[in-house]
Design an enzyme around this catalytic site. Structure first.
Site, PDB file in Angstrom:
ATOM      1  N   LYS A   1       0.063   6.171  -8.484  1.00  0.00           N
ATOM      2  CA  LYS A   1      -1.105   7.163  -8.210  1.00  0.00           C
ATOM      3  C   LYS A   1      -1.511   7.476  -6.889  1.00  0.00           C
ATOM      4  O   LYS A   1      -1.655   6.575  -5.852  1.00  0.00           O
ATOM      5  CB  LYS A   1      -2.443   6.368  -8.844  1.00  0.00           C
ATOM      6  CG  LYS A   1      -3.666   7.301  -8.890  1.00  0.00           C
ATOM      7  CD  LYS A   1      -5.132   6.685  -8.737  1.00  0.00           C
ATOM      8  CE  LYS A   1      -5.629   6.395  -7.238  1.00  0.00           C
ATOM      9  NZ  LYS A   1      -5.677   7.788  -6.732  1.00  0.00           N
TER      10      LYS A   1
ATOM     11  N   GLU B   1      -2.634  -4.069   1.188  1.00  0.00           N
ATOM     12  CA  GLU B   1      -2.418  -3.589   2.679  1.00  0.00           C
ATOM     13  C   GLU B   1      -3.874  -2.853   2.964  1.00  0.00           C
ATOM     14  O   GLU B   1      -4.112  -1.685   2.440  1.00  0.00           O
ATOM     15  CB  GLU B   1      -1.231  -2.951   2.895  1.00  0.00           C
ATOM     16  CG  GLU B   1      -1.043  -2.765   4.401  1.00  0.00           C
ATOM     17  CD  GLU B   1      -1.550  -1.442   5.252  1.00  0.00           C
ATOM     18  OE1 GLU B   1      -2.493  -1.807   5.854  1.00  0.00           O
ATOM     19  OE2 GLU B   1      -0.955  -0.476   5.011  1.00  0.00           O
TER      20      GLU B   1
ATOM     21  N   CYS C   1      -4.659   2.325   9.676  1.00  0.00           N
ATOM     22  CA  CYS C   1      -5.416   1.236   9.528  1.00  0.00           C
ATOM     23  C   CYS C   1      -4.882   0.329  10.750  1.00  0.00           C
ATOM     24  O   CYS C   1      -5.943  -0.687  11.008  1.00  0.00           O
ATOM     25  CB  CYS C   1      -4.961   0.678   8.353  1.00  0.00           C
ATOM     26  SG  CYS C   1      -3.169   0.400   8.028  1.00  0.00           S
TER      27      CYS C   1
ATOM     28  N   GLU D   1     -14.640  -1.083  10.526  1.00  0.00           N
ATOM     29  CA  GLU D   1     -13.509  -0.187  10.840  1.00  0.00           C
ATOM     30  C   GLU D   1     -14.112   1.358  10.587  1.00  0.00           C
ATOM     31  O   GLU D   1     -14.783   1.780   9.471  1.00  0.00           O
ATOM     32  CB  GLU D   1     -12.407  -0.336   9.674  1.00  0.00           C
ATOM     33  CG  GLU D   1     -11.241   0.629   9.748  1.00  0.00           C
ATOM     34  CD  GLU D   1     -10.091   0.427   8.686  1.00  0.00           C
ATOM     35  OE1 GLU D   1      -9.006   0.384   9.094  1.00  0.00           O
ATOM     36  OE2 GLU D   1     -10.405  -0.053   7.525  1.00  0.00           O
TER      37      GLU D   1
END
Length: 464
Positions: free
Chosen positions: A170, A245, A279, A371
């Protein structure tokens, strides 16, 4: 506009069981440039069933033959590299050179690494009176993000196929077109029917159906920590393997004695790679308090030079999110030394954010803790090495980091004290053969190289 009106199941492009479509917006123009089907849980059921049927034969295929299939995929991707890069430019807004060099060039290299690993990996070993064998984990659900839409696919599909697993993929609904081109390549390469299947759609529908599915043996997810937590929750009742992750808030520690000019300029580039939508971005720059003023000055100059030269945020939602963080940084007392709210001068269309630098950032500020996923750099001062270590490790995340020092030995000594999955030493280059993954809320498991392959393997011990 390109209309993708099918999904890929059991080696066939087939209509979704649903009738809705997802519009894909070019973030540079704010116009819809493609549509993909909004898949359903029924589509996931069909895809998982196809992957389950294909698994025994693919698992039994000799590793050298699996390697040959991957080599064909790698070669076809290289042939279509320009077309793939254009897809990334349209979906993500990435500048063309970045799309070609990183978004497509890196996946070609990653696939090549798994060609070699499939050929060379020690699938069996003898330990005293035991024969230890490594076998594929089974059907893998791969849920990938929008920020590196092809790279994150090859990071999962490459090792899964090398290991002998079958896959239900996906891609992100925000940037799905690279996935469609990649499945065309897999089909042209002769990957057997059912070995890789694609269901486009949203996370709450398709992603959750994959994570919870009882016939999926492993789910590999890359994305936000919030979404990764949800994947783990859904996967828990079936006790499937989960590789995550997730997010990061990485520290770039510049120790006294380092080349300050070089370290700061490299750090700005590290923070703004892919418009900050990375990231592992080095978004916290830690400098000795005696160097803070000069570091802020250098960072501001470097950021100003990039104004108007980096790509946009991927969506209106992400644009507004980053703008909100910039406003909050000012409100909480950080010193805005470059960039700020709004689009770059002269830019009226597109989700572009000005490359932003904050000085005088303290560890409790929001811009130092959360973040942001945009081109926003926080410069923080420390008193001594112990203080730098404390600030660097004072985060929920542990994905990446960097250390700059006068000598490699000094930098390595400090890097060993960082609670993070990887550390750049004096500008050391990214290595796609080395493990990539994080500590703490940055996830679990590793991608890339031998460590990435082992995520997709079970270990069986037979006593002789």
């Amino acid at each position: 506009m390109t209309a993708y009106d099918t999904i890929y199941i059991d080696g066939v492009w087939t209509p979704s069981s649903g009738t809705s479509v997802i519009e894909v917006v070019d973030p540079a123009t704010e116009r819809v440039h493609a549509t993909v089907p909004q898949g359903t849980s029924e589509d996931v059921d069909r895809a998982v069933a196809a992957a389950r049927r294909a698994f025994p034969a693919w698992a039994a295929t000799p590793p050298a033959e699996r390697a040959a299939h991957l080599a064909k995929v790698r070669d076809l991707l290289a042939e279509r590299a320009a077309e793939m890069a254009e897809a990334v430019v349209r979906d993500l807004g990435a500048p063309a050179p970045l799309a070609q060099r990183v978004h497509v060039g890196l996946p070609i290299g990653v696939l090549g690494s798994y060609v070699r690993l499939a050929e060379e990996f020690a699938w069996e070993e003898r330990i005293a009176n035991s024969l230890v064998v490594r076998e594929p984990v089974g059907v893998v659900g791969a849920i990938t993000p929008w920020n590196y839409p092809l790279h994150q696919i090859t990071n999962k599909v490459g090792p899964a196929l090398a290991a002998g697993c079958t896959v239900v993929l996906k891609p992100s609904e925000v940037a799905p077109t690279a996935a469609y081109l990649f499945l065309e390549i897999l089909d042209a390469a002769g990957i057997p029917a059912g070995v890789v299947n694609l269901v486009s759609g949203t996370g709450p529908v398709v992603g959750e159906a994959i994570a919870a599915h009882p016939d999926v043996d492993m789910v590999s997810f890359t994305g936000s920590t919030r979404a990764g937590t949800r994947v783990a929750e859904l996967a828990a009742p079936t006790v499937k393997r989960v590789a995550l992750e997730l997010g990061g808030k990485s520290a770039n520690v510049i120790l006294p004695g380092a080349d300050l000019e070089k370290a700061v300029r490299a750090g700005v580039n590290g923070a703004y790679l892919n418009s900050g939508q990375t990231c592992s971005a080095l978004t916290r720059m830690l400098v000795h308090r005696d160097d803070h003023a000069r570091a802020v000055e250098i960072a501001a100059e470097a950021a100003a030079a990039l104004d108007g030269k980096i790509g946009p945020m991927v969506s209106a939602v992400q644009y507004e999110r980053v703008q909100g963080y910039i406003t909050r940084g000012v409100d909480e007392g950080a010193t805005l030394v470059a960039g700020g709210s709004g689009r770059p001068d002269g830019v009226e269309t597109g989700y572009y954010v000005r490359p932003t630098v904050f000085g005088d950032v303290t560890p409790e500020m929001t811009v130092a803790r959360e973040e942001i996923f945009g081109p926003v750099l926080s410069v923080m001062a420390y008193a001594d090495e112990a203080d730098a270590e404390r600030i660097a490790n004072d985060t929920d995340y542990g994905l990446s980091g960097a250390v700059w020092a006068g000598t490699q030995e000094e930098a390595l000594a400090f890097a060993r004290r960082l609670r993070t999955g990887q550390v750049e030493i004096n500008g050391g280059a990214f290595n796609p053969l080395a493990p990539f993954g994080g500590y703490k809320k940055s996830g679990n498991g590793r991608e890339l190289g031998r460590y990435g392959l082992e995520e997709y393997l079970e270990v069986k011990s037979m006593q002789l």
